[in-house]
Design a protein around this motif. Structure first.
Motif, PDB file in Angstrom:
ATOM      1  N   MET A 494      10.267 -51.926  33.958  1.00  0.00           N
ATOM      2  CA  MET A 494       9.413 -51.090  33.206  1.00  0.00           C
ATOM      3  C   MET A 494       9.294 -49.649  33.834  1.00  0.00           C
ATOM      4  O   MET A 494       9.534 -48.579  33.608  1.00  0.00           O
ATOM      5  CB  MET A 494       8.044 -51.466  33.088  1.00  0.00           C
ATOM      6  N   ARG A 495       9.123 -49.762  35.406  1.00  0.00           N
ATOM      7  CA  ARG A 495       8.827 -48.774  36.309  1.00  0.00           C
ATOM      8  C   ARG A 495      10.226 -47.764  36.001  1.00  0.00           C
ATOM      9  O   ARG A 495      10.049 -46.461  35.948  1.00  0.00           O
ATOM     10  CB  ARG A 495       8.606 -48.987  37.564  1.00  0.00           C
ATOM     11  N   LEU A 496      11.363 -48.441  36.314  1.00  0.00           N
ATOM     12  CA  LEU A 496      12.485 -47.814  36.405  1.00  0.00           C
ATOM     13  C   LEU A 496      13.091 -47.135  35.159  1.00  0.00           C
ATOM     14  O   LEU A 496      13.324 -45.903  34.993  1.00  0.00           O
ATOM     15  CB  LEU A 496      13.678 -48.945  36.802  1.00  0.00           C
ATOM     16  N   LEU A 497      12.515 -47.740  33.967  1.00  0.00           N
ATOM     17  CA  LEU A 497      12.821 -47.124  32.732  1.00  0.00           C
ATOM     18  C   LEU A 497      11.797 -45.789  32.610  1.00  0.00           C
ATOM     19  O   LEU A 497      12.371 -44.953  31.905  1.00  0.00           O
ATOM     20  CB  LEU A 497      12.781 -48.010  31.493  1.00  0.00           C
ATOM     21  N   GLN A 498      10.677 -46.033  32.903  1.00  0.00           N
ATOM     22  CA  GLN A 498       9.674 -45.265  32.558  1.00  0.00           C
ATOM     23  C   GLN A 498       9.475 -44.223  33.512  1.00  0.00           C
ATOM     24  O   GLN A 498       9.460 -42.663  33.207  1.00  0.00           O
ATOM     25  CB  GLN A 498       8.092 -45.629  32.830  1.00  0.00           C
ATOM     26  N   LYS A 499      10.330 -43.983  34.669  1.00  0.00           N
ATOM     27  CA  LYS A 499      10.613 -42.960  35.465  1.00  0.00           C
ATOM     28  C   LYS A 499      11.692 -41.923  34.881  1.00  0.00           C
ATOM     29  O   LYS A 499      11.946 -40.780  35.061  1.00  0.00           O
ATOM     30  CB  LYS A 499      11.192 -43.497  36.802  1.00  0.00           C
ATOM     31  N   ARG A 500      12.594 -42.369  33.874  1.00  0.00           N
ATOM     32  CA  ARG A 500      13.358 -41.734  33.288  1.00  0.00           C
ATOM     33  C   ARG A 500      12.970 -41.215  31.726  1.00  0.00           C
ATOM     34  O   ARG A 500      13.792 -41.059  30.814  1.00  0.00           O
ATOM     35  CB  ARG A 500      14.726 -42.547  33.085  1.00  0.00           C
ATOM     36  N   ASN A 501      11.738 -41.423  31.764  1.00  0.00           N
ATOM     37  CA  ASN A 501      10.814 -40.779  30.458  1.00  0.00           C
ATOM     38  C   ASN A 501      11.148 -41.656  29.252  1.00  0.00           C
ATOM     39  O   ASN A 501      11.072 -40.930  28.123  1.00  0.00           O
ATOM     40  CB  ASN A 501      11.429 -39.429  30.245  1.00  0.00           C
ATOM     41  N   HIS A 502      11.338 -43.038  29.529  1.00  0.00           N
ATOM     42  CA  HIS A 502      11.716 -43.960  28.159  1.00  0.00           C
ATOM     43  C   HIS A 502      10.394 -44.565  27.719  1.00  0.00           C
ATOM     44  O   HIS A 502       9.653 -44.846  28.700  1.00  0.00           O
ATOM     45  CB  HIS A 502      12.707 -44.965  28.586  1.00  0.00           C
ATOM     46  N   SER A 503      10.165 -44.778  26.640  1.00  0.00           N
ATOM     47  CA  SER A 503       9.110 -45.774  26.156  1.00  0.00           C
ATOM     48  C   SER A 503       9.587 -47.035  26.115  1.00  0.00           C
ATOM     49  O   SER A 503      10.585 -47.302  25.654  1.00  0.00           O
ATOM     50  CB  SER A 503       8.655 -45.358  24.714  1.00  0.00           C
ATOM     51  N   VAL A 504       8.719 -48.119  26.679  1.00  0.00           N
ATOM     52  CA  VAL A 504       9.244 -49.500  26.808  1.00  0.00           C
ATOM     53  C   VAL A 504       8.517 -50.395  26.328  1.00  0.00           C
ATOM     54  O   VAL A 504       7.050 -50.128  25.993  1.00  0.00           O
ATOM     55  CB  VAL A 504       9.192 -49.676  28.363  1.00  0.00           C
TER      56      VAL A 504
END
Length: 522
Positions: A494-504
């Motif tokens: 989640m942290r890795l994806l959210q750092k790239r502005n994605h909704s998880v």
């Protein structure tokens, strides 16, 4: 209970069907105690009709020896049972052990991306290096335990030998290129393209052997070769070999190199780490695949690890000779490695291309200028972008300045391909090969530069997707469905994806994932 067997052996001896009587049996003493005896007998006299009249018999009490033997058998059975239980436990625990390690490494990587002072960053880098090393050791131990416990089952699938070998090589390419090592994959033309076997286990063996070769080699090259076993005509037994120009293995260490926990260098100050399980794992997996493995090595001159495995062939060999689009063409190969030059020459020859080769940039310049002066330039120049640390940029500039009479294909390393490719495009060279590559990659590059299919290099563009994912990700981000049952892994992903502005959106299991997938688009 032993009387019938005793009588049978006695009859055999009496009737001259055995040299002497020899058996072990139990006898009961006057006090009622049963004891074990070794009985040895020999007929010493016969009458005129050859019937036995006297027999010499020796009895020896072996009760103590039998008791020790029985205890040893019991202890052995108990030890084997305990080992099997322990092995099965470790094999079943592999997921539970690996998952926390992946979480530790992932969280350290996230921490390294935050604002840190130099001291904190240094501590975290050391922690990550140690965690990576520990994970390697854990993986080896778990893999070995799984094999030892009989938990590994081969999964027969149809696969491409060339693809599996190239995939494994590409995984290791960055490590090889960081050490300025040449990594070459050479699959013989008569090797069937499609075979049936377990590609995962084959890839694991190749990764292990080639990874070792890179670890123990400081300069030179690693060559992965695949060929048909010519000693077994009519069968599809493939021989895989991984050769290096590394430190080599002393003769006295070679006999036990495939045994568990064995290492050529057992000193506490050895340069290279590891568990000593890698080759044992390879040996066991190859044995499971009904194959065999062997080694040729000489200290200071490198090693060649080879293994042969039977694979059911699903298709005839995919030979480069089938493409005759380039028959009559001429090519200059500019490469520092003799093995790489040989591979290119062999593949091009199969296509009908006449080849010349140069081992250095100056020699290549002379050859190119001479052919141009004769009005008969090469059709192709296939060159290493860097040879012995020297850039081939000068060759490229001269090629551009002279009107580009030849078609130029540059071979780049995986480590520096971004920087090198940018420089090549500035000079007008947009066709390249990233090492390691296979014969199909080389043919594709040739067809592209030669416009064989009517698709020239200038016209070659990727089809635009209906949605620009990069643009969308940069602006509002993507909607991502994450399916993960481990809380630490959930947090990390989640942290890795959210750092790239994605909704998880997180699903804890497959059932939840299906429900979410049916409710919204991802």
């Amino acid at each position: 209970d032993d009387f019938a067997d005793f009588q049978s052996r006695l009859s055999e001896h009496v009737n001259k069907r055995s040299g002497c009587l020899e058996t072990e049996c139990r006898m009961r003493a006057k006090n009622g105690e049963w004891t074990w005896w070794q009985v040895r007998g020999l007929i010493t006299a016969r009458d005129s009709e050859n019937k036995p009249v006297r027999m010499l018999v020796m009895h020896r009490n072996i009760s103590a020896a039998r008791k020790v033997q029985s205890n040893l058998v019991t202890a052995k059975d108990q030890a084997e049972s305990a080992m099997a239980v322990r092995g099965a436990f470790v094999a079943n625990m592999s997921h539970e052990i690996r998952t926390p390690m992946n979480g530790i490494i992932g969280m350290i990587e996230l921490a390294l991306d935050t604002q840190l002072d130099p001291e904190q960053r240094n501590y975290l880098k050391i922690a990550k290096t140690s965690a990576d090393a520990l994970l390697t050791v854990v993986n080896d131990i778990l893999d070995f335990s799984k094999i030892d416990a009989g938990k590994v089952e081969l999964e027969p699938l149809e696969f491409s030998v060339r693809d599996v070998v190239l995939e494994a090589a590409r995984v290791l390419a960055i490590n090889a290129h960081k050490k300025t090592l040449e990594l070459i994959v050479d699959v013989e033309a008569d090797v069937p393209n499609l075979v049936s076997g377990d590609p995962t286990r084959l890839r694991q063996v190749i990764l292990n052997l080639a990874g070792n070769a890179i670890k123990f080699t400081d300069r030179g090259e690693i060559v992965i070769r695949v060929s048909l076993d010519k000693t077994k005509p009519g069968s599809t037994e493939l021989v895989f070999s991984v050769s290096d120009t590394g430190v080599g293995i002393p003769a006295e260490s070679q006999s036990g190199i495939f045994e568990a926990f064995s290492q050529a260098d057992v000193s506490t100050t050895r340069r290279f780490g590891g568990t000593g399980l890698g080759l044992a794992i390879c040996s066991r997996l190859i044995e499971l695949m009904q194959g065999r493995i062997w080694l040729k090595s000489e200290p200071g001159k490198g090693s060649v690890f080879s293994f042969a495995i039977p694979l059911a062939s699903k298709q005839v060999a995919a030979q480069a000779q089938g493409d005759r689009s380039f028959a009559g063409k001429r090519a200059l190969i500019v490469a520092g490695s003799q093995n790489l030059s040989s591979f290119l020459k062999k593949t091009l020859k199969g296509l009908g291309v006449e080849c010349s080769q140069s081992s250095g940039i100056d020699e290549a310049h002379i050859s190119i200028e001479r052919t141009r002066a004769l009005g008969f330039p090469y059709d192709f120049i296939i060159a290493d972008y860097k040879i012995a640390g020297t850039s081939n940029e000068e060759l490229t500039k001269r090629w551009c300045a002279s009107g580009k009479p030849e078609m130029l294909i540059m071979m780049l390393t995986m480590e520096n391909q971004r920087e090198e490719l940018k420089a090549l495009r500035t000079l007008g060279v947009s066709t390249h090969l990233v090492k390691p590559f296979g014969e199909s990659d080389l043919i594709s590059a040739l067809r592209l530069v030669a416009d064989v299919d009517g698709t020239s290099n200038d016209k070659f563009e990727l089809a635009e997707p209906s949605v620009d994912l990069d643009e969308l990700a940069a602006s509002e981000g993507l909607r991502v469905l994450l399916v993960e049952d481990n809380p630490v892994n959930q947090e990390l992903a989640m942290r890795l994806l959210q750092k790239r502005n994605h909704s998880v959106f997180v699903a804890n299991n497959g059932s939840e994932a299906v429900d979410l997938f049916e409710k919204m688009a991802f």
